[in-house]
Design a protein around this motif. Structure first.
Motif, short mmCIF file in Angstrom:
data_model
loop_
_atom_site.label_atom_id
_atom_site.label_comp_id
_atom_site.label_asym_id
_atom_site.label_seq_id
_atom_site.Cartn_x
_atom_site.Cartn_y
_atom_site.Cartn_z
N MET A 104 -2.20 24.00 -21.77
CA MET A 104 -3.29 24.56 -21.90
C MET A 104 -2.76 26.33 -21.22
O MET A 104 -3.92 26.73 -21.88
CB MET A 104 -3.41 24.38 -20.31
N ALA A 105 -1.96 26.82 -20.34
CA ALA A 105 -1.81 28.22 -20.29
C ALA A 105 -1.90 29.09 -21.79
O ALA A 105 -2.07 29.70 -22.30
CB ALA A 105 -0.37 28.30 -19.27
N ALA A 106 -1.58 28.52 -22.64
CA ALA A 106 -0.69 29.20 -24.23
C ALA A 106 -2.64 29.02 -24.97
O ALA A 106 -2.72 28.83 -26.21
CB ALA A 106 0.33 28.61 -24.83
N ASN A 107 -3.19 28.20 -24.53
CA ASN A 107 -4.89 28.50 -24.86
C ASN A 107 -4.41 26.95 -26.14
O ASN A 107 -5.33 26.83 -27.24
CB ASN A 107 -5.23 29.61 -25.87
N ILE A 108 -4.04 25.96 -25.47
CA ILE A 108 -4.43 24.83 -26.42
C ILE A 108 -5.03 23.83 -25.87
O ILE A 108 -4.64 23.61 -24.32
CB ILE A 108 -2.70 24.72 -26.39
N ASP A 109 -5.40 23.60 -25.96
CA ASP A 109 -6.97 22.33 -25.43
C ASP A 109 -6.10 21.19 -25.30
O ASP A 109 -5.39 20.63 -26.19
CB ASP A 109 -7.56 22.11 -26.56
N VAL A 110 -6.17 20.59 -24.21
CA VAL A 110 -4.67 19.32 -23.95
C VAL A 110 -6.29 17.94 -22.84
O VAL A 110 -7.07 18.33 -22.89
CB VAL A 110 -4.07 19.48 -22.66
N ARG A 111 -5.39 16.57 -23.39
CA ARG A 111 -6.39 15.70 -22.89
C ARG A 111 -6.64 16.12 -20.92
O ARG A 111 -5.44 16.19 -20.60
CB ARG A 111 -6.07 14.75 -23.18
N GLY A 112 -7.81 16.47 -20.66
CA GLY A 112 -8.31 16.29 -19.66
C GLY A 112 -7.75 14.92 -18.22
O GLY A 112 -6.80 15.68 -16.74
N GLU A 113 -6.89 13.87 -18.79
CA GLU A 113 -6.10 13.21 -17.88
C GLU A 113 -4.95 13.37 -17.81
O GLU A 113 -4.28 13.24 -16.54
CB GLU A 113 -6.22 11.89 -18.73
N PHE A 114 -4.40 14.73 -18.73
CA PHE A 114 -3.04 15.13 -17.72
C PHE A 114 -2.69 16.48 -17.39
O PHE A 114 -2.15 16.33 -16.88
CB PHE A 114 -2.21 15.13 -19.45
N LEU A 115 -4.51 16.42 -17.13
CA LEU A 115 -4.54 17.22 -15.70
C LEU A 115 -4.03 17.33 -14.65
O LEU A 115 -4.13 17.61 -12.94
CB LEU A 115 -5.56 18.95 -16.27
N GLN A 116 -4.62 15.96 -14.58
CA GLN A 116 -5.35 15.06 -13.19
C GLN A 116 -3.53 14.74 -12.09
O GLN A 116 -3.25 14.51 -12.59
CB GLN A 116 -5.66 14.19 -13.09
#
Length: 119
Positions: A104-116
């Motif tokens: 995400m810090a590299a501006n790659i969109d990630v699935r929200g559940e993995f940020l929880q």
């Protein structure tokens, strides 16, 4: 038939790394697996293929990963290098949430559940 050309490419070492990253990434990206090493001819092919793309190098935090990273720094100087903490050693062993934050810090969109928060 329309062929979709992906604008972002993530280069990893192993199949388990590829699988781990693919689980996390939400946007369409090409994930290329080097299988730990890369021949000069394959590297030349990649340089041609990836010339105008956003390229991210995400390799293990070990000697073989460092060697690959040096090769890519020479041959693909426009590539962005993403680093995992040495305590995880391998991309595949890093926690999902940790990898998601790096991507995400590299501006790659990630699935929200993995940020929880991981339980």
């Amino acid at each position: 038939m329309m062929v979709m050309i992906l604008e972002k490419t993530i280069i990893v070492e192993g199949l388990s790394d590829r699988k781990r990253v693919a689980e996390i990434v939400k946007e369409p990206v090409d994930i290329i697996c080097t299988n730990g090493t890369i021949s000069i001819s394959r590297l030349d092919e990649l340089v041609e293929e990836l010339f105008e793309q956003d390229v991210y190098i995400l390799v293990d935090a070990d000697a073989s990963g460092d060697k690959l990273r040096r090769q890519f720094k020479r041959e693909l100087p426009h590539a962005r290098h993403l680093y995992i903490d040495r305590k995880y050693k391998e991309v595949a062993a890093a926690p999902h949430r940790y990898l998601a934050s790096i991507l995400m810090a590299a501006n790659i969109d990630v699935r929200g559940e993995f940020l929880q928060k991981e339980g």
